[in-house]
Motif scaffolding. Structure first.
Motif, PDB file in Angstrom:
ATOM      1  N   THR A   1       0.836  -1.207   0.000  1.00  0.00           N
ATOM      2  CA  THR A   1       0.000   0.000   0.000  1.00  0.00           C
ATOM      3  C   THR A   1       0.867   1.252   0.000  1.00  0.00           C
ATOM      4  O   THR A   1       0.582   2.230  -0.707  1.00  0.00           O
ATOM      5  CB  THR A   1      -0.932   0.005   1.215  1.00  0.00           C
ATOM      6  N   PHE A   2       1.954   1.218   0.776  1.00  0.00           N
ATOM      7  CA  PHE A   2       2.866   2.365   0.813  1.00  0.00           C
ATOM      8  C   PHE A   2       3.802   2.391  -0.396  1.00  0.00           C
ATOM      9  O   PHE A   2       4.228   3.473  -0.822  1.00  0.00           O
ATOM     10  CB  PHE A   2       3.693   2.337   2.104  1.00  0.00           C
ATOM     11  N   TYR A   3       4.114   1.226  -0.936  1.00  0.00           N
ATOM     12  CA  TYR A   3       5.082   1.148  -2.031  1.00  0.00           C
ATOM     13  C   TYR A   3       4.489   1.551  -3.378  1.00  0.00           C
ATOM     14  O   TYR A   3       5.179   2.144  -4.213  1.00  0.00           O
ATOM     15  CB  TYR A   3       5.624  -0.286  -2.105  1.00  0.00           C
ATOM     16  N   LEU A   4       3.209   1.273  -3.594  1.00  0.00           N
ATOM     17  CA  LEU A   4       2.596   1.522  -4.893  1.00  0.00           C
ATOM     18  C   LEU A   4       2.697   2.984  -5.340  1.00  0.00           C
ATOM     19  O   LEU A   4       3.068   3.250  -6.498  1.00  0.00           O
ATOM     20  CB  LEU A   4       1.136   1.060  -4.887  1.00  0.00           C
ATOM     21  N   PRO A   5       2.384   3.978  -4.476  1.00  0.00           N
ATOM     22  CA  PRO A   5       2.526   5.372  -4.932  1.00  0.00           C
ATOM     23  C   PRO A   5       3.964   5.725  -5.311  1.00  0.00           C
ATOM     24  O   PRO A   5       4.180   6.542  -6.206  1.00  0.00           O
ATOM     25  CB  PRO A   5       2.057   6.197  -3.721  1.00  0.00           C
ATOM     26  N   VAL A   6       4.936   5.106  -4.640  1.00  0.00           N
ATOM     27  CA  VAL A   6       6.340   5.368  -4.966  1.00  0.00           C
ATOM     28  C   VAL A   6       6.647   4.856  -6.368  1.00  0.00           C
ATOM     29  O   VAL A   6       7.271   5.551  -7.181  1.00  0.00           O
ATOM     30  CB  VAL A   6       7.269   4.704  -3.921  1.00  0.00           C
ATOM     31  N   ILE A   7       6.209   3.642  -6.664  1.00  0.00           N
ATOM     32  CA  ILE A   7       6.439   3.067  -7.993  1.00  0.00           C
ATOM     33  C   ILE A   7       5.818   3.950  -9.080  1.00  0.00           C
ATOM     34  O   ILE A   7       6.436   4.221 -10.106  1.00  0.00           O
ATOM     35  CB  ILE A   7       5.833   1.651  -8.083  1.00  0.00           C
ATOM     36  N   LEU A   8       4.595   4.406  -8.830  1.00  0.00           N
ATOM     37  CA  LEU A   8       3.832   5.103  -9.868  1.00  0.00           C
ATOM     38  C   LEU A   8       4.271   6.551 -10.080  1.00  0.00           C
ATOM     39  O   LEU A   8       4.280   7.045 -11.213  1.00  0.00           O
ATOM     40  CB  LEU A   8       2.342   5.065  -9.526  1.00  0.00           C
ATOM     41  N   PHE A   9       4.648   7.238  -8.986  1.00  0.00           N
ATOM     42  CA  PHE A   9       4.759   8.695  -9.089  1.00  0.00           C
ATOM     43  C   PHE A   9       6.065   9.295  -8.579  1.00  0.00           C
ATOM     44  O   PHE A   9       6.185  10.517  -8.523  1.00  0.00           O
ATOM     45  CB  PHE A   9       3.593   9.351  -8.320  1.00  0.00           C
ATOM     46  N   ILE A  10       7.070   8.472  -8.214  1.00  0.00           N
ATOM     47  CA  ILE A  10       8.289   9.031  -7.633  1.00  0.00           C
ATOM     48  C   ILE A  10       8.991   9.989  -8.595  1.00  0.00           C
ATOM     49  O   ILE A  10       9.615  10.974  -8.178  1.00  0.00           O
ATOM     50  CB  ILE A  10       9.254   7.890  -7.209  1.00  0.00           C
ATOM     51  N   GLN A  11       8.877   9.738  -9.911  1.00  0.00           N
ATOM     52  CA  GLN A  11       9.538  10.628 -10.886  1.00  0.00           C
ATOM     53  C   GLN A  11       8.931  12.030 -10.864  1.00  0.00           C
ATOM     54  O   GLN A  11       9.627  13.012 -11.084  1.00  0.00           O
ATOM     55  CB  GLN A  11       9.434  10.030 -12.309  1.00  0.00           C
TER      56      GLN A  11
END
Length: 240
Positions: A194-204
């Motif tokens: 749950t915490f990792y998914l936003p990082v994968i999608l939007f970290i750039q």
């Protein structure tokens, strides 16, 4: 939060995390002899899983701390005549070990519930193998501090299938067996993704989302603690 404050929060957390998870693995090893013989195959796998995770994270978060000490996250070293980014090397390290971590968790599930892997379990093993193949392509550009979105997604989709698939199997069978320990472990895996998914999608686009890696990592610490507290007794069976 200022960039300097963010740096110090990360450094303090990274060092605290490494000390904590190393201590838990050592504590598991010390208590392994107290585990009943029929449960030792599971606890041995648990130690291997978190030993691998710790090894990968020594590179991941450890190299980030070293990079900060050398000036910033773009710090590079000479490795066998090649220039390598510390953060990228650390990312490759943890990406490799976490893949094997979830393969071991799948084996732990298999032994805990005594069910065959079936087609779905074999699919999860295959997802891990596909991920390792994708990670070998030079287009991943492991030297980069921020991963390329397309290749990051390509290698993380198999990991998501692997991890969430294992969580599904654990939660399904733990509920049927009223296994509270593995129910908690299953939900902690869900929390980590749950915490990792936003990082994968939007970290750039939003680098501050990288801070979500802190609660994501804490979910792994929680899994280690749950396993240690519930599976590794203080004294041998029958001891007073």
């Amino acid at each position: 939060m200022s960039e300097n404050a963010r740096m110090w929060v990360e450094i303090i957390f990274d060092i605290s995390y490494l000390v904590t998870v190393c201590a838990l693995v050592i504590a598991m090893l010390r208590r392994q002899a107290n585990v009943p013989a029929q449960q030792q195959p599971i606890t041995r796998l648990f130690i291997w899983a978190f030993g691998l995770l710790t090894l990968g994270d020594l590179g991941h978060v450890g190299f980030r701390v070293v990079a900060y000490a050398l000036g910033d996250l773009e710090a590079r070293i000479n490795l066998f005549g090649l220039e390598a980014g510390l953060v990228g090397l650390g990312a490759l390290s943890t990406a490799t070990t976490v893949t094997f971590f979830y393969a071991l968790v799948l084996v732990i599930w298999h032994k805990r519930v005594e069910k065959p892997y079936g087609w779905f379990g074999l699919l999860l093993f295959a997802a891990g193998a596909v991920r390792l193949v994708i990670m070998a392509f030079p287009q991943n550009q492991w030297n980069r501090t921020v991963p390329i979105w397309g290749w990051s997604m390509a290698r993380n989709l198999p990991l998501m299938l692997q991890g969430l698939g294992v969580a599904y199997l654990i939660l399904r069978d733990a509920a049927a067996l009223k296994d509270r320990t593995f129910t908690k472990i299953g939900w902690m895996i869900i929390a980590s993704y749950t915490f990792y998914l936003p990082v994968i999608l939007f970290i750039q686009r939003a680098p501050m989302l990288g801070m979500l890696m802190i609660p994501k990592t804490m979910a792994y610490v929680a899994i280690a603690w749950i396993g240690y507290a519930d599976l590794f007794p203080k004294t041998a069976t029958g001891a007073q």
